[in-house]
Design a protein around this motif. Structure first.
Motif, PDB file in Angstrom:
ATOM      1  N   GLY A 173       0.656  -1.225   0.074  1.00  0.00           N
ATOM      2  CA  GLY A 173       0.009  -0.024   0.157  1.00  0.00           C
ATOM      3  C   GLY A 173       0.891   1.440   0.089  1.00  0.00           C
ATOM      4  O   GLY A 173       0.280   2.355   0.050  1.00  0.00           O
ATOM      5  N   TYR A 174       1.972   1.119  -0.027  1.00  0.00           N
ATOM      6  CA  TYR A 174       2.993   2.480   0.058  1.00  0.00           C
ATOM      7  C   TYR A 174       4.147   2.029  -0.895  1.00  0.00           C
ATOM      8  O   TYR A 174       4.705   1.065  -0.859  1.00  0.00           O
ATOM      9  CB  TYR A 174       3.636   2.759   1.408  1.00  0.00           C
ATOM     10  CG  TYR A 174       3.816   1.646   2.356  1.00  0.00           C
ATOM     11  CD1 TYR A 174       4.858   1.225   2.554  1.00  0.00           C
ATOM     12  CD2 TYR A 174       2.775   0.904   3.005  1.00  0.00           C
ATOM     13  CE1 TYR A 174       5.122   0.263   3.519  1.00  0.00           C
ATOM     14  CE2 TYR A 174       2.977  -0.090   3.934  1.00  0.00           C
ATOM     15  CZ  TYR A 174       4.225  -0.336   4.199  1.00  0.00           C
ATOM     16  OH  TYR A 174       4.815  -1.386   4.972  1.00  0.00           O
ATOM     17  N   GLY A 199       3.348  10.732   5.347  1.00  0.00           N
ATOM     18  CA  GLY A 199       4.251   9.610   5.083  1.00  0.00           C
ATOM     19  C   GLY A 199       5.312   9.198   6.144  1.00  0.00           C
ATOM     20  O   GLY A 199       5.400   9.953   7.245  1.00  0.00           O
ATOM     21  N   ARG A 200       6.205   8.515   5.938  1.00  0.00           N
ATOM     22  CA  ARG A 200       7.174   8.081   7.049  1.00  0.00           C
ATOM     23  C   ARG A 200       8.728   8.229   6.221  1.00  0.00           C
ATOM     24  O   ARG A 200       8.752   8.168   5.204  1.00  0.00           O
ATOM     25  CB  ARG A 200       6.915   6.444   7.116  1.00  0.00           C
ATOM     26  CG  ARG A 200       7.769   5.964   8.068  1.00  0.00           C
ATOM     27  CD  ARG A 200       7.339   4.644   8.654  1.00  0.00           C
ATOM     28  NE  ARG A 200       6.864   3.504   7.308  1.00  0.00           N
ATOM     29  CZ  ARG A 200       7.204   2.304   7.370  1.00  0.00           C
ATOM     30  NH1 ARG A 200       8.037   1.709   8.296  1.00  0.00           N
ATOM     31  NH2 ARG A 200       6.831   1.579   6.088  1.00  0.00           N
ATOM     32  N   PHE A 201       9.359   8.932   7.417  1.00  0.00           N
ATOM     33  CA  PHE A 201      10.777   9.025   6.856  1.00  0.00           C
ATOM     34  C   PHE A 201      11.985   8.722   7.912  1.00  0.00           C
ATOM     35  O   PHE A 201      11.606   8.671   9.184  1.00  0.00           O
ATOM     36  CB  PHE A 201      11.079  10.710   6.656  1.00  0.00           C
ATOM     37  CG  PHE A 201      12.182  11.051   5.978  1.00  0.00           C
ATOM     38  CD1 PHE A 201      12.123  11.407   4.577  1.00  0.00           C
ATOM     39  CD2 PHE A 201      13.549  10.907   6.475  1.00  0.00           C
ATOM     40  CE1 PHE A 201      13.312  11.860   3.904  1.00  0.00           C
ATOM     41  CE2 PHE A 201      14.681  11.503   5.778  1.00  0.00           C
ATOM     42  CZ  PHE A 201      14.524  11.737   4.588  1.00  0.00           C
ATOM     43  N   GLY A 202      12.895   7.874   7.475  1.00  0.00           N
ATOM     44  CA  GLY A 202      13.889   7.289   8.298  1.00  0.00           C
ATOM     45  C   GLY A 202      15.257   7.714   7.906  1.00  0.00           C
ATOM     46  O   GLY A 202      15.454   8.027   6.547  1.00  0.00           O
ATOM     47  N   LEU A 339       2.409  -3.577  11.490  1.00  0.00           N
ATOM     48  CA  LEU A 339       3.106  -2.335  11.866  1.00  0.00           C
ATOM     49  C   LEU A 339       3.214  -1.240  10.616  1.00  0.00           C
ATOM     50  O   LEU A 339       3.146  -0.176  10.965  1.00  0.00           O
ATOM     51  CB  LEU A 339       4.654  -2.672  12.340  1.00  0.00           C
ATOM     52  CG  LEU A 339       5.403  -1.630  12.706  1.00  0.00           C
ATOM     53  CD1 LEU A 339       4.869  -1.035  13.831  1.00  0.00           C
ATOM     54  CD2 LEU A 339       6.668  -1.924  12.712  1.00  0.00           C
ATOM     55  N   GLY A 340       3.396  -1.704   9.622  1.00  0.00           N
ATOM     56  CA  GLY A 340       3.326  -0.874   8.322  1.00  0.00           C
ATOM     57  C   GLY A 340       1.819  -0.178   8.155  1.00  0.00           C
ATOM     58  O   GLY A 340       1.818   1.114   7.900  1.00  0.00           O
ATOM     59  N   LEU A 345      -0.881   5.470   8.790  1.00  0.00           N
ATOM     60  CA  LEU A 345      -2.160   5.933   8.982  1.00  0.00           C
ATOM     61  C   LEU A 345      -2.006   7.477   8.480  1.00  0.00           C
ATOM     62  O   LEU A 345      -1.142   8.217   8.790  1.00  0.00           O
ATOM     63  CB  LEU A 345      -2.466   5.897  10.234  1.00  0.00           C
ATOM     64  CG  LEU A 345      -3.141   4.633  10.956  1.00  0.00           C
ATOM     65  CD1 LEU A 345      -3.194   4.726  12.715  1.00  0.00           C
ATOM     66  CD2 LEU A 345      -4.058   4.047  10.393  1.00  0.00           C
ATOM     67  N   GLN A 346      -3.171   8.034   8.028  1.00  0.00           N
ATOM     68  CA  GLN A 346      -3.255   9.476   7.453  1.00  0.00           C
ATOM     69  C   GLN A 346      -4.071  10.366   8.150  1.00  0.00           C
ATOM     70  O   GLN A 346      -3.890  11.373   8.452  1.00  0.00           O
ATOM     71  CB  GLN A 346      -3.447   9.562   5.859  1.00  0.00           C
ATOM     72  CG  GLN A 346      -2.152   9.005   5.269  1.00  0.00           C
ATOM     73  CD  GLN A 346      -2.655   9.092   3.776  1.00  0.00           C
ATOM     74  OE1 GLN A 346      -3.454   8.520   3.358  1.00  0.00           O
ATOM     75  NE2 GLN A 346      -1.700   9.923   3.096  1.00  0.00           N
TER      76      GLN A 346
END
Length: 378
Positions: A173-174, A199-202, A339-340, A345-346
């Motif tokens: 989904g991403y 979004g997610r940033f690492g 976990l993803g 979640l938005q």
């Protein structure tokens, strides 16, 4: 007796090392015409380092990477959602958080396989069971016959697709961009992942003054829009995220980006097929949310060598391997997928609720999951 391994990735090379150290000769067939220093960073948890220690190469791997003092999940303003202290990890499991460039790990692994056993430009596309063994057909028109076959050629393994045609990779989904850049002067000592509504940033430091970063956003699969994204688009998407995310993106160029949709494999009904065995991403590809993709591949090689040492045949070892590995790897796939979904979640209300729950979560909950991952015996 000839044992063939398809794929010279982390799973294939680790398995070759483990088997060769048991006195089992192996040959590795790799599709690429040459091994290039490409890829991005990855984390190796305590279970992976334990596996490397079991085959005697942990110190070489550790020397090529970098230990970190903690792993933290933050919100987009930079406030802590959840954190793991490496000192506690070290006391309980014998290793801090550890990161390494994928190319460096490949180099170390290649240095430890028997000379002359890696064959490049050999993409396996089909096989046939014969009285002499398993005949492999390569894209270049050549063939070879082996007695035992280990498939370690990734989530899109063409041979697995022939064995299990009903199994197809599942889109999470991403989609994701990765890059490794020169450290622009940041003082980084921890692995950081930020969960925000965009979004997610690492990002994590690597050895040799490098920084590895990744960015994941919800998107349709195979999106032409996402594929066309450049660094300017990513700077806009994450412009309101906490420092040093904008600075990291400011020091990244479009040509440094690696892009792909994130997929895993749903539960395979089996890993063993007589004298054929699936390992690594060919058998249990997972999303990267638990940092366990490479770790589980490394475990595979060591476990296979151990069960084969005690078994009367490869087929018997393959069945035993499946009994040991299937439940564990499928648990990782399920946990990582869940976990993803939570991380991406938005809805603002759900995001705030998620962050609150993670902040008050008892330490024992995290500890229980880490124990299940890291307290493994070989």
């Amino acid at each position: 007796m000839r044992t063939g391994i398809i794929g010279a990735g982390i799973a294939g090379l680790t398995t070759a090392i483990a088997l060769q150290r048991q006195g089992i000769p192996t040959e590795i067939f790799e599709a690429a015409p040459e091994i290039k220093p490409i890829g991005a960073g990855l984390g190796l948890a305590a279970n992976a380092i334990k596996a490397f220690r079991h085959v005697g190469i942990a110190e070489a791997v550790i020397a090529a990477g970098l230990s970190l003092d903690s792993y933290r999940i933050l919100d987009e303003q930079g406030h802590i959602i959840n954190a793991t202290d490496s000192n506690l990890l070290s006391q309980r499991y014998g290793l801090n958080n550890f990161t390494i460039h994928r190319a460096e790990l490949h180099r170390v692994l290649q240095d430890h396989i028997a000379p002359g056993t890696l064959h490049l430009h050999k993409k396996a596309i089909d096989l046939k069971q014969t009285t002499a063994g398993i005949e492999l057909f390569f894209e270049d028109g050549s063939t070879t016959t082996v007695n035992h076959l280990i498939l370690a050629d990734g989530i899109n393994s063409p041979i697995r697709q022939k064995l299990l045609p009903q199994v197809q990779p599942r889109y999470a989904g991403y989609t994701c961009w990765r890059a490794v850049i020169e450290n622009p002067g940041l003082n980084l000592t921890a692995a950081i992942e930020t969960w925000g509504t965009k979004g997610r940033f690492g990002y994590v430091p690597l050895a040799h003054n490098k920084v590895y970063w990744y960015a994941c956003v919800n998107a349709p699969q195979n999106s032409a829009v996402m594929q066309a994204y450049n660094i300017t688009d990513l700077r806009k998407t994450f412009s309101h995220y906490h420092a040093p995310i904008p600075e990291i993106l400011a020091h990244t160029q479009t040509h440094q980006l690696i892009w792909n949709d994130i997929c895993d494999l749903p539960a395979l009904p089996r890993y063993s097929f007589g004298n054929i065995l699936l390992i690594g991403d060919a058998g249990h590809a997972t999303t990267p949310n638990m940092g366990q993709g490479a770790c589980q591949a490394i475990e595979d090689g060591v476990v296979l060598a151990e069960v084969w040492r005690k078994a009367n045949s490869f087929a018997e070892a393959a069945i035993q391997f499946e009994k040991i590995r299937r439940n564990r790897t499928q648990w990782v796939i399920k946990q990582s997928y869940r976990l993803g979904r939570v991380a991406h979640l938005q809805n603002r209300f759900l995001v705030n609720l998620r962050n609150k729950v993670f902040r008050i979560m008892p330490a024992a909950v995290n500890q229980s999951q880490l124990d299940k991952l890291f307290q493994i015996q070989f």
